[in-house]
Design a protein around this motif. Structure first.
Motif, PDB file in Angstrom:
ATOM      1  N   LYS A  61       0.817  -1.198   0.000  1.00 33.56           N
ATOM      2  CA  LYS A  61       0.000   0.000   0.000  1.00 33.56           C
ATOM      3  C   LYS A  61       0.853   1.252   0.000  1.00 33.56           C
ATOM      4  O   LYS A  61       1.905   1.298   0.621  1.00 33.56           O
ATOM      5  CB  LYS A  61      -0.894   0.007   1.249  1.00 33.56           C
ATOM      6  CG  LYS A  61      -2.135  -0.819   1.075  1.00 33.56           C
ATOM      7  CD  LYS A  61      -3.196  -0.408   2.072  1.00 33.56           C
ATOM      8  CE  LYS A  61      -3.207  -1.299   3.293  1.00 33.56           C
ATOM      9  NZ  LYS A  61      -4.403  -1.084   4.116  1.00 33.56           N
ATOM     10  N   SER A  71      -3.610   5.967   3.727  1.00 28.43           N
ATOM     11  CA  SER A  71      -3.409   4.999   2.646  1.00 28.43           C
ATOM     12  C   SER A  71      -4.193   5.470   1.429  1.00 28.43           C
ATOM     13  O   SER A  71      -5.386   5.758   1.545  1.00 28.43           O
ATOM     14  CB  SER A  71      -3.930   3.616   3.067  1.00 28.43           C
ATOM     15  OG  SER A  71      -3.283   3.159   4.233  1.00 28.43           O
ATOM     16  N   ILE A  72      -3.537   5.537   0.283  1.00 30.88           N
ATOM     17  CA  ILE A  72      -4.213   5.974  -0.941  1.00 30.88           C
ATOM     18  C   ILE A  72      -4.148   4.886  -1.997  1.00 30.88           C
ATOM     19  O   ILE A  72      -3.388   3.929  -1.880  1.00 30.88           O
ATOM     20  CB  ILE A  72      -3.650   7.297  -1.499  1.00 30.88           C
ATOM     21  CG1 ILE A  72      -2.198   7.151  -1.955  1.00 30.88           C
ATOM     22  CG2 ILE A  72      -3.800   8.408  -0.462  1.00 30.88           C
ATOM     23  CD1 ILE A  72      -1.733   8.273  -2.861  1.00 30.88           C
ATOM     24  N   ARG A  73      -4.967   5.056  -3.021  1.00 33.09           N
ATOM     25  CA  ARG A  73      -5.003   4.088  -4.107  1.00 33.09           C
ATOM     26  C   ARG A  73      -3.765   4.220  -4.997  1.00 33.09           C
ATOM     27  O   ARG A  73      -3.297   5.331  -5.247  1.00 33.09           O
ATOM     28  CB  ARG A  73      -6.249   4.306  -4.968  1.00 33.09           C
ATOM     29  CG  ARG A  73      -7.527   4.080  -4.194  1.00 33.09           C
ATOM     30  CD  ARG A  73      -8.745   4.308  -5.048  1.00 33.09           C
ATOM     31  NE  ARG A  73      -9.964   4.206  -4.229  1.00 33.09           N
ATOM     32  CZ  ARG A  73     -11.177   4.437  -4.675  1.00 33.09           C
ATOM     33  NH1 ARG A  73     -11.367   4.800  -5.940  1.00 33.09           N
ATOM     34  NH2 ARG A  73     -12.205   4.315  -3.866  1.00 33.09           N
ATOM     35  N   ALA A  74      -3.319   3.087  -5.524  1.00 36.34           N
ATOM     36  CA  ALA A  74      -2.219   3.106  -6.489  1.00 36.34           C
ATOM     37  C   ALA A  74      -2.574   4.004  -7.676  1.00 36.34           C
ATOM     38  O   ALA A  74      -1.723   4.731  -8.196  1.00 36.34           O
ATOM     39  CB  ALA A  74      -1.925   1.679  -6.961  1.00 36.34           C
ATOM     40  N   ARG A  82     -13.596  10.407   2.824  1.00 37.17           N
ATOM     41  CA  ARG A  82     -13.693   9.253   3.730  1.00 37.17           C
ATOM     42  C   ARG A  82     -14.157   9.639   5.130  1.00 37.17           C
ATOM     43  O   ARG A  82     -14.396   8.753   5.947  1.00 37.17           O
ATOM     44  CB  ARG A  82     -12.317   8.604   3.888  1.00 37.17           C
ATOM     45  CG  ARG A  82     -11.789   7.937   2.662  1.00 37.17           C
ATOM     46  CD  ARG A  82     -10.457   7.294   3.024  1.00 37.17           C
ATOM     47  NE  ARG A  82      -9.757   6.832   1.842  1.00 37.17           N
ATOM     48  CZ  ARG A  82      -8.490   6.447   1.853  1.00 37.17           C
ATOM     49  NH1 ARG A  82      -7.801   6.481   2.979  1.00 37.17           N
ATOM     50  NH2 ARG A  82      -7.907   6.025   0.749  1.00 37.17           N
TER      51      ARG A  82
END
Ligand code: C2E
Ligand code: C2E
Ligand code: C2E
Length: 91
Positions: A9, A48-51, A39
């Motif tokens: 992540k 945590s972020i998206r790829a 969120r």
């Protein structure tokens, strides 16, 4: 076109991000703030972020994803070692 692949992540250090000069970190800080708001995830020390989000940020910064990853490590926003676990391969 290239696909983003990751086995770990992407976790942004929000304390490091908050201490950077706004002219450089501004777009990333606004992006992270927007995700936190979507969120309702406030008060975290990390996010945590998206790829896929790293790919979008690379376009914003006019860099390749690899270059942006290196820059984020220099800034202390990403942990060293992300370069070896985040790949932007062509398959
Ligand atoms: P959405 O993409 O329609 O996701 C709806 C909900 O699915 C999210 O609500 C979350 O509970 C869950 N979800 C979707 N993808 C993931 C994932 O990869 N991991 C986890 N743990 N959960 C996931 P949430 O968190 O309240 O987010 C609401 C909306 O805010 C999302 O709707 C999306 O439009 C946006 N958003 C939130 N975080 C991110 C992000 O990191 N990147 C992007 N691009 N958008 C985000
Ligand atoms: P993890 O993903 O390795 O995260 C470890 C700790 O880093 C989390 O402990 C939290 O303190 C922090 N952290 C990581 N990403 C974020 C973020 O986007 N926002 C905030 N505010 N903090 C973050 P925590 O909360 O005790 O969670 C422990 C483990 O439980 C997490 O390990 C993850 O595996 C799981 N987990 C917790 N919440 C969620 C969730 O909403 N979705 C998913 N898929 N897993 C979750
Ligand atoms: P995670 O929750 O452990 O999710 C790991 C991967 O599983 C995600 O990587 C994504 O490829 C997939 N995944 C998990 N939940 C969903 C979902 O509801 N829909 C889809 N299409 N895929 C899902 P990714 O996208 O790189 O996200 C990395 C981490 O960023 C997630 O780890 C989570 O911690 C955070 N994240 C991403 N999107 C959201 C979101 O919308 N809301 C929240 N709360 N966290 C998110």
């Amino acid at each position: 076109s290239s696909a983003v692949t990751s086995t770990t992540k992407i976790v942004l250090n929000l304390e490091s991000l908050g201490s950077l000069p706004a002219d450089e970190a501004g777009p990333l800080a606004r992006y992270a703030s927007t995700i936190q708001a979507q969120r309702h995830d406030y008060n975290g020390k990390v996010l945590s972020i998206r790829a896929e989000d790293l790919k979008s940020l690379a376009i914003i910064y006019d860099m390749s994803p690899d270059e942006l990853t290196s820059r984020l490590i220099e800034w202390g926003v990403l942990s060293p070692g992300m370069e070896s676990v985040v790949g932007f391969g062509g398959d």
